[in-house]
Design an enzyme around this catalytic site. Structure first.
Site, PDB file in Angstrom:
ATOM      1  N   GLY C  67       0.739  -1.172   0.048  1.00 46.08           N
ATOM      2  CA  GLY C  67      -0.016  -0.066   0.112  1.00 46.08           C
ATOM      3  C   GLY C  67       1.090   1.243   0.057  1.00 46.08           C
ATOM      4  N   GLY C  69      -0.742   4.588   0.173  1.00 45.03           N
ATOM      5  CA  GLY C  69      -1.284   5.768   0.824  1.00 45.03           C
ATOM      6  C   GLY C  69      -0.698   6.399   1.792  1.00 45.03           C
ATOM      7  N   LEU C  70      -1.234   7.170   2.588  1.00 44.14           N
ATOM      8  CA  LEU C  70      -0.615   8.136   3.668  1.00 44.14           C
ATOM      9  C   LEU C  70       0.332   7.225   4.580  1.00 44.14           C
ATOM     10  CD1 LEU C  70      -3.256  10.711   4.518  1.00 44.14           C
ATOM     11  CD2 LEU C  70      -1.151  10.962   3.092  1.00 44.14           C
ATOM     12  N   GLY C  72       1.163   3.939   4.097  1.00 51.09           N
ATOM     13  CA  GLY C  72       2.325   3.127   3.353  1.00 51.09           C
ATOM     14  C   GLY C  72       3.323   3.740   2.822  1.00 51.09           C
ATOM     15  N   HIS C 293     -21.012   8.248   6.047  1.00 52.50           N
ATOM     16  CA  HIS C 293     -21.030   9.925   6.014  1.00 52.50           C
ATOM     17  C   HIS C 293     -22.331  10.402   5.582  1.00 52.50           C
ATOM     18  CE1 HIS C 293     -19.494  13.748   5.124  1.00 52.50           C
ATOM     19  NE2 HIS C 293     -18.403  13.477   5.603  1.00 52.50           N
ATOM     20  N   ARG C 357     -21.236  12.875  12.526  1.00 52.31           N
ATOM     21  CA  ARG C 357     -21.821  12.134  11.332  1.00 52.31           C
ATOM     22  C   ARG C 357     -22.834  11.046  11.467  1.00 52.31           C
ATOM     23  NH1 ARG C 357     -15.639  11.590   8.560  1.00 52.31           N
ATOM     24  NH2 ARG C 357     -15.535  13.906   8.094  1.00 52.31           N
ATOM     25  N   HIS C 428     -18.123   5.353   4.324  1.00 46.25           N
ATOM     26  CA  HIS C 428     -17.094   6.066   3.910  1.00 46.25           C
ATOM     27  C   HIS C 428     -15.721   5.805   4.460  1.00 46.25           C
ATOM     28  CE1 HIS C 428     -14.934   9.930   3.462  1.00 46.25           C
ATOM     29  NE2 HIS C 428     -14.903  10.053   4.781  1.00 46.25           N
ATOM     30  N   GLU C 452      -5.803   3.000   7.805  1.00 45.22           N
ATOM     31  CA  GLU C 452      -7.320   2.603   7.955  1.00 45.22           C
ATOM     32  C   GLU C 452      -7.238   1.014   7.968  1.00 45.22           C
ATOM     33  OE1 GLU C 452      -9.483   4.156   5.093  1.00 45.22           O
ATOM     34  OE2 GLU C 452     -11.371   2.657   5.700  1.00 45.22           O
TER      35      GLU C 452
END
Lengths: 250, 236, 664
Positions: C67, C69-70, C72, C293, C357, C428, C452
């Site tokens: 991964g 993303g932020l 990884g 969401h 939410r 979401h 996540e």
């Protein structure tokens, strides 16, 4: 609505490829990619190979979707990626030609999927600020004038989709390159590496096989994020300062 | 165990090539020289409206600039050398860039080519350049060497022009006008593009630059075509 | 529906004895990595306690990151900077496309630049409370501490955060929090933070410390002698099955919201990496905690492939309503004010349209259940800017929300300046994920999980602008430290490629692919995915009940059996085959969905995003049950369709004392 699609089919990188014609029944609320989903579901059910196309976030930010619709990267709507284009812009009976991004530096992998790895290479050459984790000073130690921050943001908005290259008659990635150079060059943190960066990135852009810029403006018009054309002027200014002007040391 | 990265562009690595940005710089700088020359040339041409003597005298004067510091025709040759170098540099870099562009965009779109509104000048730079180059060759044969001119006598500038654009040679005038219009388009995009290439453009200035280059190109074109048209239609 | 036992033509069948819902309870699971003592110094003491790797040795140590993303991307870059040999995998064509890029709102940090009383402790407190007391205090406190360093780091990388006219960083208040601690870059904060991490990552690729594998998908975890030692990945272009081994494996593979088919996740987001690890022994924690969401664009028809989030900030000026009258089919502008039900303002006068939410989502669902919803299928409520336009003027509204209005119009073809927007809740974010200890190490030694993909910091409900904070905290600051400790303490020999564990992992991958390709049934992968999504949304969505969950627990195994006997996957495995990719992911979702329903069934309380119909107050609000459910559920896999084992991790609140959330 009934549509006729002419879609580029190419088995793999070696295959010559051809346009294939399909009929599809679409609904005006569908996105363009959902219309292709419908086509693919039909193809699979009838035992044919579905059309391969790149897509991911489907909300216009990841930059994955990449196709040329009737000769226009991302299709006819201004400032819109393919995934955000909706079928209400088409009429019953329309014929739509769908092709991959065409660029020597973006070889086709399959059908509408191209390899945009050259963009990563360009970033590797210097599209960053060297700041190891943990080495950062207090964030508010450097004030940044709002107009510089805003211009940096406008350039950093680039999603790296490659529409600029696909639209450019010269296959140049100058808008992509200029956007990153402007983003980093507008910030105080980006100054130490500024001239080294532009020289390395320009050379890598060159070696990746992108063409030169003739300032036709096609890139900026095709750009789904409306990156302004003047980032290319910035690229040239920094590049000439670094080379002809001798600002790049060593 | 297979290990590979797929962050790769098109072909196998080749020798690093001169960046296009540098070639564009060469084009811009040579373009500046060519443009300066063209402007002076256009202004010189307008002497014809002051009578045959005015333009003949002007032609002689060109040969005696800075005499005796420079020999006869000294300045003219300096200008010719600079022009020749500029033309070669301009055409050479244009050729290299065009070949690169072909390789970078080898396949045309079947669904129509992507066109930006108002980019006619930009899209015709290459063919326009070729037309201008062909015209320059004819133009030199016509009015410099005189071989393609019915009069063709050195320094009889007015008579050469009058003979060259005589009403019965309307097709020469037509060719001239078309070539100059091509030059106008070339200059219009050339100025904008050159400013962009030299890094002097910005978002806020872009419109102004476009307007200025258009006005400039129109004035230049009108200035040039006024002479043959005036001759052909018997105004001078 | 097919007979339960009629399709058993493969080895990994559903012939588990008894019902899936007959789970068993195992030993409690304990976080052994967390230091005791004062919470303020736990992270500092943990960092001091780690064993360091000799810099010269780092070059020979390998780490696999799945991964980009932020979490990884940041972990890869930082591990590369530290000198490890890093291999990073992503299914996208470039690490820059990971779905972190789509986060809009912002990132929280306890910088207190506004001098409005913010502090690490307040951020810690808000996050524990916002998570409805189902998160671990130690982790959350560390997150709050690190939040400040994250902003420094990102600014140094050139992330163009919004600034005020003095040139200093601007912040806003977000998600009903009383302090202004959210840093943002227009509505594209996730994009800018991800590009910062991506650029740091590419810098390491250039430096030769990170090797990037794009268009690669992890399909199996390699476990040797009880330790995570590598992965089996498929090259998605050539179809080649590859073995990659390392000293440690990090999964930062994102959330599993796509189990619902329709969600705000990217189409490619999947649970496969995490699920494969779960099947190899990693516990899966709180799978039923999902965040719905409230402000998404409603579904427009059966063709819908994904849902688009509209920034929560719209609720600052927009008013949410539905017609008071049942079956009122007039256009919104023809319904007079007094015949509109501004239900959030009516039910929650103190917070009005700005309730959290989960509350806003459920309220919208309720009015739609009463048949008062608007738009196609009655699944939508109005978000009206009429008042705001009259009060502030169209210009001011345009300046604030212009780009969002444009996006809405692009998708729906309706002009929100003239017709009220229609919104509906959508899946979401998933708070659940692989269980990890304080070091972010899973129950398989050497397997770390960040972002996540783990369960650690958000409890039962994630606050706005906290996901970006957690992803970057894990990636930049936590994982590189704790992985170093693991590597220093375990000097592992290289895994030979012919090791039986490796061969077995490769075989299971190829067998599975062969099997998917050989079924050649009549239904497409997407049709199964849609059906699963509908089951999950109906029974494990905004409101869950015992009856519904049991129904889902009956139907999912049936659907799974039909999948394995009737799915149609065209093409071969030796080429780019998007149907095959999807099939593998949906197969895993079909197992995960069942666990989510079971987890929801077992948790007979309402908390955060998990609302059990049986557990509500008299006026219909969520009723937490701390007496019986103050624990994390960590599930152990025992076989497909077989009763899993529940391990509980007791939650202890030493600092923030559980209270009932109230927004009345």
């Amino acid at each position: 609505m009934k549509l006729t699609l002419k879609v580029w089919r190419q088995r793999d990188a070696i295959d010559k490829g051809r346009l294939a014609t399909y009929d599809v029944e679409a609904h005006e609320d569908m996105s363009f990619l959902e219309m292709l989903d419908v086509l693919n579901e039909e193809l699979i059910t009838s035992g044919e190979d579905p059309v391969a196309f790149d897509h991911d976030c489907r909300e216009g930010i990841c930059g994955t979707c990449s196709m040329v619709i009737d000769g226009q990267p991302h299709g006819p709507q201004r400032a819109t990626t393919t995934c955000q284009l909706h079928m209400r812009h088409y009429n019953d009976g329309d014929t739509i030609v769908i092709e991959p991004f065409r660029s020597g530096a973006f070889p086709v992998i399959k059908d509408l999927i191209v390899d945009r790895g050259a963009f990563d290479k360009v970033i590797q050459a210097g599209g960053y600020i060297s700041a190891n984790t943990g080495s950062a000073p207090e964030a508010n130690a450097n004030a940044v004038q709002k107009e510089h921050a805003d211009r940096a943001f406008a350039a950093a908005n680039c999603i790296g989709c490659g529409a600029c290259v696909a639209a450019c008659p010269n296959g140049s990635a100058s808008l992509f390159l200029g956007a990153k150079l402007t983003h980093l060059g507008e910030l105080p943190q980006g100054q130490p590496e500024r001239y080294q960066r532009v020289v390395e990135m320009v050379q890598t852009h060159e070696d990746a096989g992108f063409g030169g810029c003739t300032n036709t403006g096609a890139c900026a018009t095709a750009c789904p994020k409306e990156i302004p054309l003047d980032v290319i002027s910035q690229l040239n200014r920094d590049y000439l300062a670094a080379t002809v002007g001798g600002k790049k040391k060593g | 165990m297979s290990e590979k990265s797929r962050a790769g562009g098109a072909a196998a690595p080749r020798r690093p090539r001169t960046p296009s940005a540098l070639l564009k710089f060469v084009m811009a700088v040579s373009g500046v020289f060519l443009l300066l020359y063209v402007v002076l040339h256009m202004i010189g041409n307008l002497k014809i409206f002051f009578g045959p003597a005015a333009i003949d005298e002007y032609a002689s004067w060109l040969r005696t600039i800075l005499e005796p510091a420079l020999p006869y025709e000294g300045m003219l040759w300096i200008v010719r050398v600079v022009l020749l170098v500029s033309v070669i540099a301009h055409i050479w870099s244009a050729t290299v860039l065009t070949l690169r562009a072909r390789r970078a965009r080898p396949i045309k779109y079947a669904g129509g080519s992507y066109r930006v509104k108002g980019s006619y000048a930009a899209r015709t730079m290459r063919w326009g350049g070729v037309i201008i180059a062909l015209f320059v060759i004819y133009h030199l044969l016509d009015l410099t060497f005189g071989v393609a001119n019915p009069n063709g006598v050195h320094l009889e500038v007015y008579d050469n022009i009058a003979a060259g654009f005589a009403p019965e040679r309307w097709y020469v005038t037509l060719f001239y006008v078309l070539a100059v219009v091509a030059l106008g388009f070339h200059v219009q995009h050339g100025i904008f593009s050159g400013i962009q290439t030299l890094g002097w453009s910005s978002n806020s200035r872009e419109r102004t630059i476009k307007v200025v280059s258009t006005v400039f190109a129109v004035v230049l074109t009108l200035g040039f075509i006024s002479v043959p048209l005036a001759v052909t239609f018997g105004v001078v | 529906m097919t007979d339960a036992n009629s399709h058993q033509n493969h080895s990994d069948t559903d012939s588990g004895t008894g019902l899936y819902s007959d789970y068993t309870t195992g030993e409690p699971v304990v976080d052994k990595a967390v230091p005791s003592g004062p919470i303020e110094t736990r992270w500092e003491r943990r960092r001091f306690g780690v064993k360091l790797v000799n810099p010269a040795n780092k070059r020979s140590k390998k780490v696999i990151v799945v991964g980009s993303g932020l979490a990884g991307g940041a972990a890869s870059a930082t591990l590369g900077e530290a000198g490890y040999q890093v291999k990073t995998f992503c299914y996208q064509d470039s690490p820059r496309r990971a779905h972190s890029i789509a986060a809009q709102g912002g990132i929280n940090a306890a910088k207190n630049y506004r001098n409005d009383g913010d502090s690490v402790y307040r951020l810690f407190y808000d996050t524990v409370k916002g998570g409805d007391f189902r998160a671990r205090e130690s982790n959350v406190h560390r997150l709050a501490e690190i939040s400040r360093q994250i902003i420094d780091q990102c600014v140094a990388q050139g992330v163009p955060f919004a600034r005020d006219y003095g040139g200093l960083l601007d912040t806003r208040s977000f998600g009903g929090v009383q302090v202004s601690r959210t840093f943002y870059a227009r509505g594209q904060t996730g994009q800018q933070l991800l590009l910062g991490a991506y650029q740091a990552l590419e810098r390491q690729v250039q430096a030769g410390t990170v090797e990037m594998f794009t268009r690669h998908e992890m399909l199996e975890l390699i476990v040797v002698e009880g330790r995570a030692r590598g992965i089996v990945a498929r090259d998605m272009v050539t179809g080649e099955i590859e073995v990659h081994t390392a000293d440690a494996v990090v999964l930062c593979s994102g959330g599993y919201g796509n189990v619902f088919y329709l969600s705000t996740n990217a189409k490619g987001c999947n649970v496969t990496a995490g699920w494969r690890a779960h099947r190899k022994g990693a516990l899966f924690a709180n799978p039923c905690f999902t965040q719905i969401h409230p402000t998404c664009i409603p579904v427009s028809g059966d063709h819908q492939s994904k849902l688009t989030l509209m920034s929560e900030s719209l609720r600052n000026d927009g008013r949410v309503w539905v017609p008071t009258k049942l079956g009122d089919d007039r256009g919104p502008n023809e319904i007079p004010h007094e015949e509109r039900d501004y239900f959030l303002e009516r039910k929650y006068p103190a917070f009005g349209n700005l309730v959290p939410r989960d509350i806003a989502s459920r309220a919208a669902k309720e009015v739609c259940d009463e048949q008062r919803g608007v738009g196609p299928g009655g699944l939508g409520v109005y978000l009206d800017f009429d008042d705001a336009i009259q009060r502030l003027g169209r210009k001011a509204v345009e300046a604030k929300y212009g780009n969002l209005f444009e996006m809405y119009e692009r998708i729906t073809g309706e002009n929100p300046y003239e017709v009220p927007m229609r919104i509906y809740p959508a899946v979401h974010y998933t708070m659940g994920g692989l269980w990890v200890d304080y070091d972010l190490q899973s129950t398989i030694p050497g397997l770390y999980v960040g972002g996540e993909a783990n369960f650690s910091d958000h409890g039962a409900n994630r606050l706005g602008a906290s996901a970006l904070m957690q992803g970057l905290a894990d990636g930049y600051f936590v994982l590189p430290v704790t992985i170093g400790d693991y590597i220093a303490k375990h000097n592992l020999d290289d895994v030979p490629e012919d090791a039986p564990e490796v061969q077995e992992a490769v075989k299971s991958v190829t067998d599975r692919i062969d099997q998917l390709l050989s079924i050649n049934g009549t239904r497409t992968v997407d049709s199964f995915h849609r059906e699963l999504g509908q089951i999950m949304w109906d029974y494990c969505g905004m409101e869950r009940s015992e009856e519904g969950l049991r129904k889902a627990l009956d139907r999912i195994p049936e659907l799974r059996r039909e999948f394995w006997s009737n799915v149609k996957v065209p093409g071969t495995g030796a080429e780019l085959n998007q149907s095959l990719e999807k099939a593998g992911r949906v197969a895993d979702f079909l197992e995960l969905g069942e666990l989510m329903c079971l987890d929801a069934l077992v948790r007979r309380e309402s908390c955060g995003g998990h609302f059990r119909a049986e557990s509500q107050t008299e006026d219909g609000e969520a009723q937490r049950d701390d007496e019986n459910f103050s624990f994390t559920s960590a599930w152990e896999y025992t076989g497909r369709g077989q009763a899993p084992v529940l391990h509980q991790e007791e939650l202890v609140f030493e600092y923030v004392h559980p209270t009932q959330r109230s927004y009345k």
